[in-house]
Design an enzyme around this catalytic site. Structure first.
Site, PDB file in Angstrom:
ATOM      1  N   LYS A   1       0.842  -1.222   0.000  1.00 24.47           N
ATOM      2  CA  LYS A   1       0.000   0.000   0.000  1.00 24.47           C
ATOM      3  C   LYS A   1       0.865   1.255   0.000  1.00 24.47           C
ATOM      4  O   LYS A   1       0.681   2.150  -0.817  1.00 24.47           O
ATOM      5  CB  LYS A   1      -0.898  -0.003   1.243  1.00 24.47           C
ATOM      6  CG  LYS A   1      -1.545   1.337   1.536  1.00 24.47           C
ATOM      7  CD  LYS A   1      -2.459   1.299   2.741  1.00 24.47           C
ATOM      8  CE  LYS A   1      -1.833   1.629   4.065  1.00 24.47           C
ATOM      9  NZ  LYS A   1      -1.501   3.049   4.287  1.00 24.47           N
ATOM     10  N   ASN A   2       1.825   1.296   0.930  1.00 23.13           N
ATOM     11  CA  ASN A   2       2.583   2.538   1.107  1.00 23.13           C
ATOM     12  C   ASN A   2       3.629   2.770   0.021  1.00 23.13           C
ATOM     13  O   ASN A   2       4.294   3.806  -0.006  1.00 23.13           O
ATOM     14  CB  ASN A   2       3.199   2.577   2.514  1.00 23.13           C
ATOM     15  CG  ASN A   2       2.122   2.761   3.572  1.00 23.13           C
ATOM     16  OD1 ASN A   2       0.997   3.108   3.241  1.00 23.13           O
ATOM     17  ND2 ASN A   2       2.466   2.515   4.829  1.00 23.13           N
ATOM     18  N   ARG A   8      -5.114  10.199   4.489  1.00 21.65           N
ATOM     19  CA  ARG A   8      -4.037  11.175   4.713  1.00 21.65           C
ATOM     20  C   ARG A   8      -2.994  11.164   3.604  1.00 21.65           C
ATOM     21  O   ARG A   8      -2.401  12.187   3.284  1.00 21.65           O
ATOM     22  CB  ARG A   8      -3.341  10.842   6.033  1.00 21.65           C
ATOM     23  CG  ARG A   8      -3.865  11.576   7.208  1.00 21.65           C
ATOM     24  CD  ARG A   8      -2.909  11.377   8.353  1.00 21.65           C
ATOM     25  NE  ARG A   8      -1.648  12.055   8.114  1.00 21.65           N
ATOM     26  CZ  ARG A   8      -1.407  13.310   8.448  1.00 21.65           C
ATOM     27  NH1 ARG A   8      -2.326  14.013   9.049  1.00 21.65           N
ATOM     28  NH2 ARG A   8      -0.237  13.861   8.205  1.00 21.65           N
ATOM     29  N   CYS A  22      -5.499  12.265  12.972  1.00 19.65           N
ATOM     30  CA  CYS A  22      -6.310  11.070  12.746  1.00 19.65           C
ATOM     31  C   CYS A  22      -6.228  10.200  13.991  1.00 19.65           C
ATOM     32  O   CYS A  22      -5.611  10.594  14.987  1.00 19.65           O
ATOM     33  CB  CYS A  22      -5.857  10.319  11.502  1.00 19.65           C
ATOM     34  SG  CYS A  22      -4.289   9.519  11.691  1.00 19.65           S
ATOM     35  N   ARG A  64      -0.160  13.975  13.945  1.00 18.75           N
ATOM     36  CA  ARG A  64       0.411  13.873  12.595  1.00 18.75           C
ATOM     37  C   ARG A  64       0.605  15.219  11.876  1.00 18.75           C
ATOM     38  O   ARG A  64      -0.031  15.495  10.846  1.00 18.75           O
ATOM     39  CB  ARG A  64      -0.415  12.915  11.741  1.00 18.75           C
ATOM     40  CG  ARG A  64      -0.490  11.538  12.362  1.00 18.75           C
ATOM     41  CD  ARG A  64      -1.121  10.528  11.473  1.00 18.75           C
ATOM     42  NE  ARG A  64      -0.242  10.035  10.441  1.00 18.75           N
ATOM     43  CZ  ARG A  64      -0.611   9.143   9.519  1.00 18.75           C
ATOM     44  NH1 ARG A  64      -1.825   8.692   9.491  1.00 18.75           N
ATOM     45  NH2 ARG A  64       0.248   8.730   8.623  1.00 18.75           N
ATOM     46  N   ASP A 106       3.787   0.290  12.369  1.00 18.69           N
ATOM     47  CA  ASP A 106       2.643  -0.314  11.678  1.00 18.69           C
ATOM     48  C   ASP A 106       2.420  -1.781  12.053  1.00 18.69           C
ATOM     49  O   ASP A 106       1.459  -2.404  11.586  1.00 18.69           O
ATOM     50  CB  ASP A 106       2.809  -0.184  10.150  1.00 18.69           C
ATOM     51  CG  ASP A 106       2.586   1.245   9.685  1.00 18.69           C
ATOM     52  OD1 ASP A 106       2.039   2.046  10.466  1.00 18.69           O
ATOM     53  OD2 ASP A 106       2.984   1.562   8.547  1.00 18.69           O
ATOM     54  N   ARG A 118      -9.100  -0.470   4.053  1.00 18.42           N
ATOM     55  CA  ARG A 118      -8.239   0.569   3.488  1.00 18.42           C
ATOM     56  C   ARG A 118      -6.880   0.004   3.098  1.00 18.42           C
ATOM     57  O   ARG A 118      -6.224   0.530   2.196  1.00 18.42           O
ATOM     58  CB  ARG A 118      -8.027   1.695   4.514  1.00 18.42           C
ATOM     59  CG  ARG A 118      -9.192   2.646   4.643  1.00 18.42           C
ATOM     60  CD  ARG A 118      -8.789   3.853   5.456  1.00 18.42           C
ATOM     61  NE  ARG A 118      -7.423   4.208   5.145  1.00 18.42           N
ATOM     62  CZ  ARG A 118      -6.493   4.563   6.040  1.00 18.42           C
ATOM     63  NH1 ARG A 118      -6.800   4.653   7.309  1.00 18.42           N
ATOM     64  NH2 ARG A 118      -5.267   4.849   5.665  1.00 18.42           N
TER      65      ARG A 118
HETATM   66  N1  EPU Z   1       6.142  14.160  11.663  1.00 21.05           N
HETATM   67  C1  EPU Z   1       6.175  15.496  12.048  1.00 21.05           C
HETATM   68  N2  EPU Z   1       6.094  16.446  11.067  1.00 21.05           N
HETATM   69  C2  EPU Z   1       5.987  16.130   9.754  1.00 21.05           C
HETATM   70  C3  EPU Z   1       5.961  14.770   9.365  1.00 21.05           C
HETATM   71  C4  EPU Z   1       6.040  13.802  10.342  1.00 21.05           C
HETATM   72  O1  EPU Z   1       6.247  15.813  13.239  1.00 21.05           O
HETATM   73  O2  EPU Z   1       5.921  17.046   8.928  1.00 21.05           O
HETATM   74  C5  EPU Z   1       6.252  13.110  12.681  1.00 21.05           C
HETATM   75  C6  EPU Z   1       4.977  12.281  12.829  1.00 21.05           C
HETATM   76  O3  EPU Z   1       4.022  12.900  13.679  1.00 21.05           O
HETATM   77  C7  EPU Z   1       5.521  10.979  13.369  1.00 21.05           C
HETATM   78  C8  EPU Z   1       6.862  10.847  12.659  1.00 21.05           C
HETATM   79  O4  EPU Z   1       7.214  12.169  12.262  1.00 21.05           O
HETATM   80  O5  EPU Z   1       5.740  11.111  14.739  1.00 21.05           O
HETATM   81  C9  EPU Z   1       6.872   9.928  11.436  1.00 21.05           C
HETATM   82  O6  EPU Z   1       5.786  10.251  10.581  1.00 21.05           O
HETATM   83  P1  EPU Z   1       5.855  10.030   9.008  1.00 21.05           P
HETATM   84  O7  EPU Z   1       5.801  11.346   8.338  1.00 21.05           O
HETATM   85  O8  EPU Z   1       6.970   9.122   8.671  1.00 21.05           O
HETATM   86  O9  EPU Z   1       4.462   9.295   8.738  1.00 21.05           O
HETATM   87  P2  EPU Z   1       3.658   9.376   7.392  1.00 21.05           P
HETATM   88  O10 EPU Z   1       4.566   9.595   6.268  1.00 21.05           O
HETATM   89  O11 EPU Z   1       2.490  10.279   7.560  1.00 21.05           O
HETATM   90  C10 EPU Z   1       3.868   6.841   6.784  1.00 21.05           C
HETATM   91  C11 EPU Z   1       2.930   5.709   6.503  1.00 21.05           C
HETATM   92  C12 EPU Z   1       2.249   5.288   7.798  1.00 21.05           C
HETATM   93  C13 EPU Z   1       3.337   4.867   8.794  1.00 21.05           C
HETATM   94  C14 EPU Z   1       4.335   6.023   8.996  1.00 21.05           C
HETATM   95  C15 EPU Z   1       5.499   5.651   9.887  1.00 21.05           C
HETATM   96  C16 EPU Z   1       2.258   6.104   4.222  1.00 21.05           C
HETATM   97  C17 EPU Z   1       1.205   6.466   3.252  1.00 21.05           C
HETATM   98  N3  EPU Z   1       1.949   6.131   5.519  1.00 21.05           N
HETATM   99  O12 EPU Z   1       3.056   7.901   7.304  1.00 21.05           O
HETATM  100  O13 EPU Z   1       1.447   4.159   7.494  1.00 21.05           O
HETATM  101  O14 EPU Z   1       2.743   4.532  10.023  1.00 21.05           O
HETATM  102  O15 EPU Z   1       4.861   6.430   7.727  1.00 21.05           O
HETATM  103  O16 EPU Z   1       6.177   4.578   9.372  1.00 21.05           O
HETATM  104  O17 EPU Z   1       3.368   5.773   3.817  1.00 21.05           O
HETATM  105  C18 EPU Z   1      -0.349   2.661   7.754  1.00 21.05           C
HETATM  106  O18 EPU Z   1       0.021   2.108   6.705  1.00 21.05           O
HETATM  107  O19 EPU Z   1      -1.240   2.189   8.497  1.00 21.05           O
HETATM  108  C19 EPU Z   1       0.264   3.934   8.139  1.00 21.05           C
HETATM  109  C20 EPU Z   1      -0.258   4.743   9.064  1.00 21.05           C
END
Ligand code: EPU
Length: 418
Positions: free
Chosen positions: A22-23, A92, A116, A121, A305, A397
């Site tokens: 998915k990701n 998201r 969420c 996030r 995850d 999802r």
């Molecule tokens: N963070 C910030 N500021 C930002 C971006 C991130 O503070 O601008 C923080 C987040 O709050 C968190 C950490 O950095 O504490 C890591 O967040 P990240 O940005 O890596 O998460 P994401 O990119 O929104 C992706 C996956 C998630 C997975 C996370 C962590 C996708 C589409 N989503 O989310 O997947 O949990 O990385 O590995 O790639 C899932 O598949 O169920 C899912 C939630």
């Protein structure tokens, strides 16, 4: 809305094939916005989030078809630069079209994704990154409006490793005007898959440790052959933990074992037997599940995850385990639901203390997010008697036909209307 009904306590035996990631699929599909063309992908998981991404691409002007895990996208006629609230609110990862739209149309208007169920996030790193490489953004009426300045490129160091942040910055800089150097980038295999795809259509991207250098190109190339999405390591890990639950023996096929090293270590530490071959792994449940202390952290460490799914195993261990959640400190909504089955879990700040119990008994539970739902399904499958899991749209999802896959290994699981 649908709910899942599970008759638990039945030994599960057989093999399961893992679907595409998915990701990985989401950013790669979003990247077709970058350059007008016709794109083909295979091993794309048939899940709600992929369908939402295709809806979003259609809204922007692409033509998309999706059949038997194959996606075809014609992005020639993209003419809109906006991701509306109704589509972004359900996923998201819609935020991923931001970087691609900026590259293609020099402007983008994205509904603010908000928080969420797994926490706050924030997207401050996407914003500061875009600013550093030459995009200006204003936040107004719930929307992020960004435009390109004359020079696109520059240096940016992420404050923390962000998966979609890294992907968005790559997407926003491949067609820039000067070199971009990104530091402290996320190392997840899904980021690598995006880079591999972009390179296959002519992008100039180099990765050294956690630094990524993007040398801009004027144009991208026509795709030569259909691109295969990597297998979903989180789905594989979910089924590995299912294999750890009492009396189960499960072979998981289409697995990238290299991407699951830390996860496989946990499976061995809790006492399960593991047999590996090229791209498959068989997990046999231990006689007694051993306790374990673990922390979630960015790749290559143990992934957030899989935290809920591992918890569903530790609930039945012969001791007291601890899970510290460092990525999303509040990602513990499943705990209250697992307690309904008889699990003993205390949460203090970002650490869950799990006191092993001998058995679980079925109950009615509420799914709150994708991975929490998977943890509840695992718990329900090993609890004696009947469980009902409500709001399973969360599960749909990200897990392709999970109930059918589970039925094939002996689970008594079916869907009905809520
Ligand atoms: N963070 C910030 N500021 C930002 C971006 C991130 O503070 O601008 C923080 C987040 O709050 C968190 C950490 O950095 O504490 C890591 O967040 P990240 O940005 O890596 O998460 P994401 O990119 O929104 C992706 C996956 C998630 C997975 C996370 C962590 C996708 C589409 N989503 O989310 O997947 O949990 O990385 O590995 O790639 C899932 O598949 O169920 C899912 C939630």
């Amino acid at each position: 809305m649908e709910k899942l009904i599970i008759e638990g306590g039945i030994p599960l035996r057989g093999s399961i094939k893992v679907s595409g990631s998915k990701n990985s699929a989401l950013p790669i599909l979003a990247s077709t916005i970058l350059w007008p063309g016709i794109y083909n992908f295979h091993n794309v998981p048939d899940i709600k989030d992929v369908r939402t991404m295709l809806e979003l691409l259609k809204f922007l002007g692409s033509e998309c078809s999706f059949k038997k895990n194959k996606v075809k996208i014609n992005s020639i006629k993209i003419n809109k630069h906006e991701a509306p609230y109704d589509l972004v609110k359900t996923m998201r990862a819609s935020v991923l079209i931001w970087g691609s739209l900026l590259s293609r149309l020099n402007k983008a208007k994205i509904s603010f994704p908000g928080g969420c169920a797994i926490g706050d996030r924030p997207i401050d790193q996407h914003l500061s990154g875009f600013q550093s490489i030459g995009y200006k953004t204003i936040v107004k009426s719930g929307y992020l409006k960004s435009i390109a300045t004359n020079e696109i490129g520059g240096d940016f160091k992420f404050k923390m490793k962000s998966v979609t942040g890294t992907e968005n910055l790559i997407l926003a800089s491949v067609l820039g005007t000067k070199k971009t150097i990104l530091k402290n980038c996320a190392l997840e295999p899904e980021v690598d898959d995006l880079i591999t795809f972009l390179k296959s259509i002519g992008a100039n991207i180099k990765k050294m440790g956690d630094s990524i250098t993007i040398s801009p190109v004027d144009s991208l190339k026509k795709q030569k052959k259909s691109y295969e999405i990597i297998p979903d390591r989180i789905e594989a890990g979910t089924f590995m933990y299912l294999g750890c639950l009492p009396q189960n023996k499960i072979t998981i096929k289409n697995v990238d074992l290299g991407a699951l090293k830390d996860v496989i270590k946990t499976v061995i530490k809790i006492g399960a037997k593991v047999e590996k071959s090229e791209n498959k792994i068989t997990v046999t449940a231990p006689k007694e599940i051993k306790k374990l202390n673990i922390e979630t952290n960015p790749y290559p460490s143990f992934p957030t995850d899989l935290q809920a799914q591992l918890m569903s195993v530790l609930v039945l261990s012969g001791g007291t385990s601890k899970i510290k959640e460092n990525v999303f400190p509040n990602r513990f909504i499943h705990v209250a639901e697992m307690r309904k089955l008889g699990a003993k879990i205390d949460v203090v700040k970002n650490t869950a203390k799990i006191i092993g119990v001998d058995t679980l008994a079925g109950a009615k539970m509420q799914a709150s997010d994708l991975r929490a739902s998977a943890g509840l399904v695992l718990s329900a499958l090993c609890a004696s008697g009947k469980s009902e899991i409500f709001r399973i749209y969360h599960l749909d999802r990200g897990y392709e036909a999970i109930d059918n896959k589970l039925k094939r290994i002996g689970a008594k699981i079916w869907r009905t209307k809520e």
